[in-house]
Design a protein around this motif. Structure first.
Motif, PDB file in Angstrom:
ATOM      1  N   TRP A   1       0.836  -1.208   0.000  1.00  0.00           N
ATOM      2  CA  TRP A   1       0.000   0.000   0.000  1.00  0.00           C
ATOM      3  C   TRP A   1       0.873   1.263   0.000  1.00  0.00           C
ATOM      4  N   ILE A   2       1.901   1.287   0.847  1.00  0.00           N
ATOM      5  CA  ILE A   2       2.794   2.445   0.911  1.00  0.00           C
ATOM      6  C   ILE A   2       3.611   2.573  -0.375  1.00  0.00           C
ATOM      7  N   GLY A   3       4.142   1.446  -0.858  1.00  0.00           N
ATOM      8  CA  GLY A   3       4.911   1.479  -2.101  1.00  0.00           C
ATOM      9  C   GLY A   3       4.090   1.968  -3.273  1.00  0.00           C
ATOM     10  N   GLN A   4       2.841   1.510  -3.360  1.00  0.00           N
ATOM     11  CA  GLN A   4       1.964   1.951  -4.439  1.00  0.00           C
ATOM     12  C   GLN A   4       1.650   3.440  -4.345  1.00  0.00           C
TER      13      GLN A   4
ATOM     14  N   ILE B   1      10.073  15.586 -14.352  1.00  0.00           N
ATOM     15  CA  ILE B   1       8.949  14.774 -13.887  1.00  0.00           C
ATOM     16  C   ILE B   1       9.124  13.322 -14.315  1.00  0.00           C
ATOM     17  N   TYR B   2       9.604  13.109 -15.535  1.00  0.00           N
ATOM     18  CA  TYR B   2       9.851  11.737 -15.985  1.00  0.00           C
ATOM     19  C   TYR B   2      10.893  11.062 -15.103  1.00  0.00           C
ATOM     20  N   GLY B   3      11.920  11.816 -14.692  1.00  0.00           N
ATOM     21  CA  GLY B   3      12.953  11.268 -13.822  1.00  0.00           C
ATOM     22  C   GLY B   3      12.414  10.921 -12.449  1.00  0.00           C
ATOM     23  N   ILE B   4      11.565  11.789 -11.903  1.00  0.00           N
ATOM     24  CA  ILE B   4      10.956  11.510 -10.597  1.00  0.00           C
ATOM     25  C   ILE B   4      10.109  10.237 -10.672  1.00  0.00           C
ATOM     26  N   ASN B   5       9.378  10.080 -11.763  1.00  0.00           N
ATOM     27  CA  ASN B   5       8.558   8.879 -11.923  1.00  0.00           C
ATOM     28  C   ASN B   5       9.429   7.623 -11.954  1.00  0.00           C
ATOM     29  N   ALA B   6      10.554   7.705 -12.650  1.00  0.00           N
ATOM     30  CA  ALA B   6      11.456   6.539 -12.711  1.00  0.00           C
ATOM     31  C   ALA B   6      11.898   6.116 -11.309  1.00  0.00           C
ATOM     32  N   VAL B   7      12.270   7.079 -10.496  1.00  0.00           N
ATOM     33  CA  VAL B   7      12.717   6.774  -9.129  1.00  0.00           C
ATOM     34  C   VAL B   7      11.576   6.205  -8.288  1.00  0.00           C
ATOM     35  N   SER B   8      10.338   6.656  -8.543  1.00  0.00           N
ATOM     36  CA  SER B   8       9.204   6.234  -7.710  1.00  0.00           C
ATOM     37  C   SER B   8       8.919   4.736  -7.800  1.00  0.00           C
ATOM     38  N   PHE B   9       9.283   4.114  -8.924  1.00  0.00           N
ATOM     39  CA  PHE B   9       9.035   2.675  -9.052  1.00  0.00           C
ATOM     40  C   PHE B   9       9.863   1.855  -8.053  1.00  0.00           C
ATOM     41  N   ILE B  10      10.954   2.422  -7.584  1.00  0.00           N
ATOM     42  CA  ILE B  10      11.810   1.714  -6.636  1.00  0.00           C
ATOM     43  C   ILE B  10      11.054   1.431  -5.336  1.00  0.00           C
ATOM     44  N   ALA B  11      10.100   2.293  -4.973  1.00  0.00           N
ATOM     45  CA  ALA B  11       9.347   2.097  -3.733  1.00  0.00           C
ATOM     46  C   ALA B  11       8.568   0.788  -3.748  1.00  0.00           C
ATOM     47  N   VAL B  12       7.921   0.489  -4.870  1.00  0.00           N
ATOM     48  CA  VAL B  12       7.180  -0.769  -4.970  1.00  0.00           C
ATOM     49  C   VAL B  12       8.132  -1.954  -4.960  1.00  0.00           C
ATOM     50  N   MET B  13       9.262  -1.816  -5.633  1.00  0.00           N
ATOM     51  CA  MET B  13      10.227  -2.905  -5.688  1.00  0.00           C
ATOM     52  C   MET B  13      10.766  -3.229  -4.295  1.00  0.00           C
ATOM     53  N   ILE B  14      11.032  -2.197  -3.489  1.00  0.00           N
ATOM     54  CA  ILE B  14      11.491  -2.412  -2.113  1.00  0.00           C
ATOM     55  C   ILE B  14      10.402  -3.104  -1.293  1.00  0.00           C
ATOM     56  N   ALA B  15       9.146  -2.637  -1.460  1.00  0.00           N
ATOM     57  CA  ALA B  15       8.029  -3.248  -0.725  1.00  0.00           C
ATOM     58  C   ALA B  15       7.894  -4.723  -1.060  1.00  0.00           C
ATOM     59  N   LEU B  16       8.016  -5.061  -2.339  1.00  0.00           N
ATOM     60  CA  LEU B  16       7.900  -6.459  -2.754  1.00  0.00           C
ATOM     61  C   LEU B  16       9.020  -7.317  -2.155  1.00  0.00           C
ATOM     62  N   LEU B  17      10.224  -6.768  -2.118  1.00  0.00           N
ATOM     63  CA  LEU B  17      11.360  -7.518  -1.571  1.00  0.00           C
ATOM     64  C   LEU B  17      11.241  -7.726  -0.064  1.00  0.00           C
ATOM     65  N   LEU B  18      10.554  -6.814   0.616  1.00  0.00           N
ATOM     66  CA  LEU B  18      10.385  -6.917   2.071  1.00  0.00           C
ATOM     67  C   LEU B  18       9.207  -7.802   2.470  1.00  0.00           C
ATOM     68  N   MET B  19       8.311  -8.087   1.519  1.00  0.00           N
ATOM     69  CA  MET B  19       7.155  -8.918   1.829  1.00  0.00           C
ATOM     70  C   MET B  19       7.570 -10.353   2.130  1.00  0.00           C
ATOM     71  N   SER B  20       6.728 -11.064   2.876  1.00  0.00           N
ATOM     72  CA  SER B  20       7.046 -12.444   3.233  1.00  0.00           C
ATOM     73  C   SER B  20       7.090 -13.317   1.992  1.00  0.00           C
ATOM     74  N   ALA B  21       7.818 -14.388   2.080  1.00  0.00           N
ATOM     75  CA  ALA B  21       8.021 -15.267   0.928  1.00  0.00           C
ATOM     76  C   ALA B  21       6.729 -15.910   0.468  1.00  0.00           C
ATOM     77  N   THR B  22       5.757 -16.043   1.368  1.00  0.00           N
ATOM     78  CA  THR B  22       4.504 -16.725   1.020  1.00  0.00           C
ATOM     79  C   THR B  22       3.411 -15.773   0.574  1.00  0.00           C
ATOM     80  N   ALA B  23       3.724 -14.469   0.519  1.00  0.00           N
ATOM     81  CA  ALA B  23       2.678 -13.486   0.227  1.00  0.00           C
ATOM     82  C   ALA B  23       1.999 -13.713  -1.102  1.00  0.00           C
ATOM     83  N   SER B  24       2.762 -14.112  -2.117  1.00  0.00           N
ATOM     84  CA  SER B  24       2.182 -14.274  -3.446  1.00  0.00           C
ATOM     85  C   SER B  24       2.218 -15.717  -3.918  1.00  0.00           C
TER      86      SER B  24
END
Length: 444
Positions: free
Chosen positions: A16-19, A171-194
């Motif tokens: 939710w935060i990453g998104q 703005i395009y550059g800021i958007n590129a960096v923003s995708f990292i937030a979701v990637m970090i969230a996914l890596l921190l999620m439990s292994a069984t989440a998906s």
């Protein structure tokens, strides 16, 4: 029970935060690209073309994306798709900063990003019911819309302010960096989440695709909600024409464009918070139709308006009514679909959910090129209202749907809740449908 209880669950909270961060960047880029194309061409048709290059990859790739989302680890698939979108935004930023941008390069990178979305969205939506218990799922849907619509407010507003003093490359550059937030969230999620049950995982094949299509087409309430969504947004999508309204009709410039783009988000966030607090209402099918009717009427009023404040108000109502419809439609579809079919169902829905607005932008740009932006928006709103009238007489499964979700979700899994869901699947074998749904719900 408050719908905000979904935030108690760590994996859902991380996503939710990453998104929230990522979608804010994407909404910033949406405004920047529309303004960029308008400055390059001053053509309504070129603005409508953005809708075309967004929807074609979705139509071509989403069905395959649904099959892959059901067969592959959904978290891993999201990491890949988020990486592709990051690279596209980074390339667009670099090309624009160096002065090498062109209309066709913007179109191409937009199309590649849309293809990535066609894989990302089925994986994300199919994973959502696995992140929260069934009783918190309606709240999770509402909170997901709060993220999206909060980003619709913050992103365009920031984008409008930055466009006054800087080029779109920032703005395009800021958007590129923003995708990292979701990637970090996914890596921190439990292994069984998906993780899916191995026995449920389909092989990536044409047969798996046909299985998903067969389920959708044999489930009347899913077909009806998808069709209504497509037709309404096809006719009443005015997003692509907002630069023309900001520049020529309301005379408010880039800053005003940011506020116009953010206005639907304001209405949506307020409505999402109310729905999250009060829970899901009864007579949901009729409420879906009523909200789409308000959506069309507010679109007409926006097209008629010549006052900036009134235009903002009508766009806020557009966002509010769309949120009511979206929450109910998404909840209905996800809860009547077994876990092992959710990715494929979501991919079919993407053709309707995203195809409607994007093709609507092309339609709006084409009509605006012939009769002007105001008449294009007004006739689109009228088309939306006609669609509601037709649905009121033909969509019987939707009209009679009155699922009491808040109460149903408190009963033991696999009991009356499942039988009530199965009532809306008359063409399917009832015993098979209920058994498969019991299996999927027990995994949540």
């Amino acid at each position: 029970m408050s719908s905000f209880n979904a935030l108690r669950h760590r994996d859902f909270r991380l996503l939710w935060i990453g998104q929230l961060i990522s979608i804010t960047g994407s909404q910033m880029q949406l405004v920047a690209i529309n303004w960029h194309v308008y400055l390059l061409t001053e053509s309504p048709l070129a603005l409508g073309g953005l809708g075309l290059v967004r929807v074609v990859p979705i139509v071509l790739c989403s069905l395959a994306g649904g099959v892959v989302a059901d067969a592959m680890d959904r978290k891993r698939l999201m990491l890949i798709s988020q990486s592709v979108m990051l690279v596209c935004a980074g390339i667009l930023s670099t090309m624009t900063a160096l002065g090498h941008e062109s209309l066709w390069s913007i179109y191409l990178l937009t199309a590649i990003s849309s293809a990535a979305v066609a894989f990302d969205s089925p994986a994300r939506q199919a994973m959502l019911p696995s992140l929260v218990p069934i009783e918190d799922f309606p709240g999770a849907v509402s909170l997901g819309l709060i993220v999206f619509n909060s980003a619709m407010i913050v992103g365009p507003s920031i984008s409008g302010l930055l466009l006054r003093n800087y080029g779109p490359e920032l703005i395009y550059g800021i958007n590129a960096v923003s995708f990292i937030a979701v990637m970090i969230a996914l890596l921190l999620m439990s292994a069984t989440a998906s993780r899916q049950v191995e026995a449920e995982k389909p092989v990536i094949s044409l047969a798996a695709l046909k299985e998903g299509l067969r389920f959708v087409w044999r489930t009347p309430i899913i077909v009806q909600t998808m069709t209504l969504d497509f037709i309404a947004t096809f006719f009443a999508s005015a997003t692509a024409l907002l630069p023309i309204f900001a520049d020529k009709i309301l005379s408010v410039g880039a800053g005003g464009l940011g506020l116009l783009t953010a206005a639907p988000g304001v209405g949506s966030v307020v409505t999402s918070l109310i729905m999250a607090r009060l829970g899901v209402p009864r007579k949901q099918g009729k409420l879906v139709l009523a909200s789409v009717a308000v959506y069309g009427a507010a679109t007409i009023a926006f097209g008629l308006s010549r006052w900036f404040w009134l235009s903002l108000m009508m766009l806020a109502i557009v966002g509010a009514s769309d949120t009511v419809s979206t929450v109910l439609r998404q909840m209905i579809r996800q809860l009547v679909t077994p876990n092992h079919l959710r990715g494929r169902m979501t991919s079919v829905n993407m053709v309707f959910f995203m195809g409607g607005p994007q093709l609507g932008e092309l339609e709006a740009g084409s009509i605006a090129n012939l009769i002007g932006a105001r008449l294009s928006v007004i006739t689109g709103g009228v088309g939306c209202l006609i669609a509601v009238v037709i649905a009121a007489f033909s969509a019987r499964s939707l009209i009679r749907y009155e699922g009491e979700v808040a109460e149903a979700n408190t009963v033991p899994r696999g009991s009356d809740q499942l039988r009530r869901s199965a009532e809306f699947l008359p063409e399917l074998n009832a015993e098979t449908t209920v058994d498969s749904r019991e299996s999927s719900l027990s995994d949540l």
